[in-house]
Design an enzyme around this catalytic site. Structure first.
Site, PDB file in Angstrom:
ATOM      1  N   ARG A 157       0.652  -1.224   0.121  1.00  0.00           N
ATOM      2  CA  ARG A 157       0.156   0.092  -0.101  1.00  0.00           C
ATOM      3  C   ARG A 157       0.740   1.444   0.013  1.00  0.00           C
ATOM      4  O   ARG A 157       1.963   1.247   0.693  1.00  0.00           O
ATOM      5  CB  ARG A 157      -0.846   0.210   1.326  1.00  0.00           C
ATOM      6  CG  ARG A 157      -2.042  -0.885   1.057  1.00  0.00           C
ATOM      7  CD  ARG A 157      -2.975   0.002  -0.092  1.00  0.00           C
ATOM      8  NE  ARG A 157      -4.209  -0.759  -0.494  1.00  0.00           N
ATOM      9  CZ  ARG A 157      -4.374  -1.757  -1.458  1.00  0.00           C
ATOM     10  NH1 ARG A 157      -3.323  -1.859  -2.233  1.00  0.00           N
ATOM     11  NH2 ARG A 157      -5.430  -2.419  -1.716  1.00  0.00           N
ATOM     12  N   GLU A 161      -2.857   8.276  -5.632  1.00  0.00           N
ATOM     13  CA  GLU A 161      -2.851   7.277  -6.773  1.00  0.00           C
ATOM     14  C   GLU A 161      -3.995   7.995  -7.577  1.00  0.00           C
ATOM     15  O   GLU A 161      -5.264   8.276  -7.122  1.00  0.00           O
ATOM     16  CB  GLU A 161      -3.104   5.888  -6.556  1.00  0.00           C
ATOM     17  CG  GLU A 161      -1.958   5.210  -5.762  1.00  0.00           C
ATOM     18  CD  GLU A 161      -2.355   3.638  -5.632  1.00  0.00           C
ATOM     19  OE1 GLU A 161      -2.944   3.106  -6.316  1.00  0.00           O
ATOM     20  OE2 GLU A 161      -1.659   3.109  -4.952  1.00  0.00           O
ATOM     21  N   HIS A 200      -0.096   0.404  -9.923  1.00  0.00           N
ATOM     22  CA  HIS A 200      -0.950  -0.593  -9.168  1.00  0.00           C
ATOM     23  C   HIS A 200      -1.456  -1.548 -10.048  1.00  0.00           C
ATOM     24  O   HIS A 200      -2.389  -1.798 -10.094  1.00  0.00           O
ATOM     25  CB  HIS A 200      -2.151   0.360  -8.458  1.00  0.00           C
ATOM     26  CG  HIS A 200      -2.523  -0.364  -7.148  1.00  0.00           C
ATOM     27  ND1 HIS A 200      -3.131   0.416  -6.440  1.00  0.00           N
ATOM     28  CD2 HIS A 200      -2.563  -1.670  -6.858  1.00  0.00           C
ATOM     29  CE1 HIS A 200      -3.526  -0.387  -5.261  1.00  0.00           C
ATOM     30  NE2 HIS A 200      -3.305  -1.699  -5.555  1.00  0.00           N
TER      31      HIS A 200
HETATM   32  N1  LIG Z   1      -0.247  -3.997  -5.274  1.00  0.00           N
HETATM   33  C1  LIG Z   1      -1.663  -4.638  -5.547  1.00  0.00           C
HETATM   34  O1  LIG Z   1      -2.313  -4.640  -6.281  1.00  0.00           O
HETATM   35  C2  LIG Z   1      -2.066  -5.368  -4.147  1.00  0.00           C
HETATM   36  C3  LIG Z   1      -1.898  -5.040  -2.975  1.00  0.00           C
HETATM   37  N2  LIG Z   1      -2.203  -5.975  -1.927  1.00  0.00           N
HETATM   38  C4  LIG Z   1      -1.938  -5.647  -0.698  1.00  0.00           C
HETATM   39  O2  LIG Z   1      -0.854  -6.246   0.049  1.00  0.00           O
HETATM   40  C5  LIG Z   1      -1.009  -6.440   1.173  1.00  0.00           C
HETATM   41  C6  LIG Z   1      -0.847  -7.656   1.951  1.00  0.00           C
HETATM   42  O3  LIG Z   1      -1.866  -8.325   1.474  1.00  0.00           O
HETATM   43  P1  LIG Z   1      -2.175  -9.902   2.065  1.00  0.00           P
HETATM   44  O4  LIG Z   1      -1.005 -10.626   2.324  1.00  0.00           O
HETATM   45  O5  LIG Z   1      -3.525 -10.375   1.363  1.00  0.00           O
HETATM   46  O6  LIG Z   1      -2.788  -9.621   3.574  1.00  0.00           O
HETATM   47  P2  LIG Z   1      -2.760 -10.772   4.659  1.00  0.00           P
HETATM   48  O7  LIG Z   1      -3.477 -10.140   5.810  1.00  0.00           O
HETATM   49  O8  LIG Z   1      -2.650 -11.930   4.516  1.00  0.00           O
HETATM   50  O9  LIG Z   1      -1.205 -10.457   5.380  1.00  0.00           O
HETATM   51  C7  LIG Z   1      -0.946  -9.226   6.001  1.00  0.00           C
HETATM   52  C8  LIG Z   1       0.130  -9.509   6.976  1.00  0.00           C
HETATM   53  O10 LIG Z   1       0.569  -8.269   7.671  1.00  0.00           O
HETATM   54  C9  LIG Z   1       0.723  -8.627   9.265  1.00  0.00           C
HETATM   55  N3  LIG Z   1       0.938  -7.334   9.769  1.00  0.00           N
HETATM   56  C10 LIG Z   1      -0.147  -6.382  10.153  1.00  0.00           C
HETATM   57  N4  LIG Z   1       0.399  -5.301  10.707  1.00  0.00           N
HETATM   58  C11 LIG Z   1       1.691  -5.411  10.777  1.00  0.00           C
HETATM   59  C12 LIG Z   1       2.721  -4.552  11.182  1.00  0.00           C
HETATM   60  N5  LIG Z   1       2.613  -3.512  11.913  1.00  0.00           N
HETATM   61  N6  LIG Z   1       4.095  -5.036  11.167  1.00  0.00           N
HETATM   62  C13 LIG Z   1       4.277  -6.309  10.492  1.00  0.00           C
HETATM   63  N7  LIG Z   1       3.151  -6.996   9.860  1.00  0.00           N
HETATM   64  C14 LIG Z   1       1.969  -6.657  10.144  1.00  0.00           C
HETATM   65  C15 LIG Z   1      -0.216  -9.248   9.537  1.00  0.00           C
HETATM   66  O11 LIG Z   1      -0.096 -10.024  10.530  1.00  0.00           O
HETATM   67  C16 LIG Z   1      -0.324 -10.325   8.187  1.00  0.00           C
HETATM   68  O12 LIG Z   1       0.343 -11.470   8.357  1.00  0.00           O
HETATM   69  C17 LIG Z   1      -2.288  -5.492   1.715  1.00  0.00           C
HETATM   70  O13 LIG Z   1      -1.940  -4.031   1.931  1.00  0.00           O
HETATM   71  C18 LIG Z   1      -3.066  -5.588   0.320  1.00  0.00           C
HETATM   72  O14 LIG Z   1      -3.907  -4.610   0.277  1.00  0.00           O
HETATM   73  C19 LIG Z   1      -2.982  -7.154  -2.091  1.00  0.00           C
HETATM   74  C20 LIG Z   1      -3.533  -7.504  -3.478  1.00  0.00           C
HETATM   75  C21 LIG Z   1      -2.823  -6.698  -4.490  1.00  0.00           C
HETATM   76  O1  LIG Z   2      -8.110  -3.706  -7.775  1.00  0.00           O
HETATM   77  C1  LIG Z   2      -6.748  -3.722  -8.048  1.00  0.00           C
HETATM   78  O2  LIG Z   2      -6.240  -3.953  -8.890  1.00  0.00           O
HETATM   79  C2  LIG Z   2      -5.839  -3.529  -6.839  1.00  0.00           C
HETATM   80  C3  LIG Z   2      -5.595  -4.561  -5.870  1.00  0.00           C
HETATM   81  C4  LIG Z   2      -5.212  -4.356  -4.661  1.00  0.00           C
HETATM   82  O3  LIG Z   2      -4.610  -3.219  -4.282  1.00  0.00           O
HETATM   83  C5  LIG Z   2      -5.752  -5.280  -3.597  1.00  0.00           C
HETATM   84  O4  LIG Z   2      -6.407  -6.172  -3.823  1.00  0.00           O
HETATM   85  O5  LIG Z   2      -5.640  -4.786  -2.391  1.00  0.00           O
END
Ligand SMILES: NC(=O)C1=CN([C@@H]2O[C@H](COP(=O)(O)OP(=O)(O)OC[C@H]3O[C@@H](n4cnc5c(N)ncnc54)[C@H](O)[C@@H]3O)[C@@H](O)[C@H]2O)C=CC1
Ligand SMILES: O=C(O)CCC(=O)C(=O)O
Length: 526
Positions: free
Chosen positions: A230, A259, A278
């Site tokens: 993020r 963004e 993104h």
């Molecule tokens: N660039 C993109 O298009 C995408 C971005 N994302 C983002 O990726 C990130 C991770 O997603 P997931 O792995 O699915 O989430 P998840 O919920 O499975 O994992 C997040 C992890 O972060 C840990 N966490 C929370 N606060 C923390 C802190 N202060 N310090 C260290 N660890 C901490 C949690 O314990 C958890 O294990 C999210 O921010 C999500 O929005 C997800 C999908 C696509």
């Molecule tokens: O919709 C998208 O492409 C962004 C995905 C993303 O950032 C998320 O799933 O958290």
């Protein structure tokens, strides 16, 4: 037919599912004002990261039941405002995990081998091999911040490439980290020891600017950082400083503080920076996954079924939900009943899962009880989404306990409430898999199904009293459908439970309490 507004590009597979139950309007690129204007007509809203669902949108969304985020992060939705309005917010927690993990890995490798710049140079008809000498990831330390779904896949693949993984995640056990072949370390050590750092955490008040000037100062001059999580987790101004002064070697960003990325000095930094718009979730596979996942949930909610990945109500696996469903009905009924017996202004509710029920997830049962408890006051404004918040805002203390040793029935639920009419307690069970039975009221054993209109009396167990109540009700033209008496000892106190066909006319409750031997009388409408 319900109406769904789709305000970001969503794969056709999702739209086809929505069309089974709703009129689907795809209107992308709406301005915030246009969205506020359009939203009152819709029962559901489906979005990706492009639409900002602000409190103004939610305020205007008079019919909205569900917001579906085709992706993981719901930071573009005011979830608190939605919860307050009883709107379910769902996402697709796993649909794009692999896509985002692979994007982070691609960014790490691209940064190591200068792929974007090298590509541009060849396309510009130059052949400069020396300028693009890279570094290997093999035998390097990768610091993974956030070992959740995406972080753990990145760690697994990176290990296969010969990297050593240092992980920081305060919510992950050492055992889980060991299973993934990672060493859990503190953040300072991760900053100091890592050759690459990849972020996979949500943006929260704790993680905002986690990577700031102080953190960047601790990193190796050869460190490269990847953010596909993020925007705002990295302080972009501090990153620019660190990169321009050679404090770290490179950064690859997919997400930004604002963004789309506006004016930014990061663009000036050449091959030490890779910027993508993104794209983490932008694979054909992920877009099908998230579209289907979220569209199915919208369809289900519009059909009155629960959503499997609601972020503002407890998510339940369908098999668990199926098992628990009759108990949710029981909890709602008992909450409603005890709330009315206790009168208004309930200050405390106690919910006890007994017998086999004590082994179940209590959260949905507690929520269902609170929903029932508040139904009389809030009617359709209270639902599974906002019941806990509404109870909290009313200052209702919720005490939740379990007692597996209760053996009267296989599983029973006890609910007591303290309100303006004193403290009252009811217990109920599920009979034959689906039928609610009230088995105890204020410690008087009974066995009655709840009905729409009920009358309860507390009286002395003595001859003639039941007849008197029957005649009194008859004189007011109230028809009794069924009657049962519960007592603890013969000729002691007793409770009479009557199911009546219509609401009790005004004034009759007072008449009932005047009958000799009647101590108290209550009427409820369930
Ligand atoms: N660039 C993109 O298009 C995408 C971005 N994302 C983002 O990726 C990130 C991770 O997603 P997931 O792995 O699915 O989430 P998840 O919920 O499975 O994992 C997040 C992890 O972060 C840990 N966490 C929370 N606060 C923390 C802190 N202060 N310090 C260290 N660890 C901490 C949690 O314990 C958890 O294990 C999210 O921010 C999500 O929005 C997800 C999908 C696509
Ligand atoms: O919709 C998208 O492409 C962004 C995905 C993303 O950032 C998320 O799933 O958290």
């Amino acid at each position: 037919m319900p109406k769904v507004l789709v305000s970001d590009p969503i794969d056709q597979s999702g739209l086809d599912i929505l069309a089974q139950v709703a009129q689907v309007d795809v209107k992308t690129k709406l301005t915030p004002e246009e969205l506020v204007q359009a939203i009152p007509n819709y029962d559901a809203l489906m979005i990706r990261s492009g639409t900002k669902v602000t409190s103004a949108v939610i305020e205007a969304a008079s019919q909205l039941k569900i917001i579906g985020r085709a992706g993981v992060g719901v930071d573009n939705v005011d979830v608190v405002a939605a919860t307050r309005r009883g709107i379910v917010v769902v996402n697709s927690p796993e649909g794009n995990t692999i896509a985002a993990a692979e994007h982070a890995l691609a960014m790490m490798l691209s940064l190591s081998r200068n792929i974007p710049e090298a590509d541009q140079s060849v396309k510009a008809s130059t052949w400069n091999r020396k300028a693009f000498t890279g570094v290997e990831v093999y035998k390097k330390n990768l610091g993974v911040v956030g070992l959740g779904k995406i972080g753990s896949h990145v760690a697994t693949v990176a290990r296969a490439m010969g990297m050593t993984i240092l992980a920081y995640d305060p919510f992950i056990s050492k055992e889980r980290a060991a299973e993934l072949g990672c060493s859990l370390v503190d953040l300072d050590m991760l900053f100091q020891e890592s050759d690459y750092i990849t972020l996979h955490i949500p943006k929260t008040s704790e993680t905002a600017h986690l990577i700031n000037a102080a953190a960047l100062d601790k990193m190796k001059p050869t460190a490269r950082i990847v953010n596909c999580a993020r925007g705002g987790i990295i302080d972009e101004a501090a990153l620019y400083e660190a990169l321009s002064n050679g404090k770290i070697a490179g950064a690859a960003l997919d997400v930004y503080e604002e963004e789309p990325l506006g004016e930014s000095s990061l663009r000036e930094l050449g091959k030490s920076v890779i910027l993508t718009p993104h794209l983490g979730a932008s694979t054909a596979e992920a877009q099908v996954n998230v579209a289907i996942d979220v569209a199915e949930q919208i369809r289900d909610v519009l059909l009155g079924l629960p959503a499997r990945s609601a972020v503002n109500i407890p998510g339940l696996r369908p098999d668990v939900l199926e098992k628990l469903r009759p108990y949710l009905q029981l909890a709602e009924t008992l909450g409603n009943l005890v709330g009315q017996l206790a009168g208004g202004r309930v200050e405390q509710v106690q919910i006890r899962l007994q017998g086999e029920l004590a082994n179940q997830d209590s959260k949905p049962i507690v929520i269902a009880t609170l929903k029932g408890l508040l139904t009389n006051a809030l009617r359709e404004r209270v639902n599974y989404v906002n019941a806990s918040i509404e109870a909290k805002e009313r200052g209702i203390k919720v005490i939740e306990t379990r007692d597996a040793s209760v053996k009267d029935f296989t599983g029973s639920l006890y609910v007591s409430a303290k309100g303006s009419l004193g403290e009252h307690a009811v217990t109920g069970i599920i009979l034959g898999g689906s039928e609610v039975r009230i088995t105890d009221i204020n410690q008087f054993p009974i066995n009655v199904p709840p009905t729409k209109y009920m009358l309860f009396t507390l009286h002395r167990d003595m001859p003639g009293i039941i007849g008197k109540i029957g005649s009194l009700l008859g004189s007011f033209n109230v028809n009794i459908a069924s009657m049962q008496v519960g007592r603890q000892i013969v000729r002691g106190d007793a409770i009479m439970v009557l199911s009546i066909d219509d609401p009790l006319p005004d004034g009759i409750l007072e008449e009932i309490t005047k009958v000799s031997g009647i101590r108290d009388a209550y009427t409820v409408a369930l």
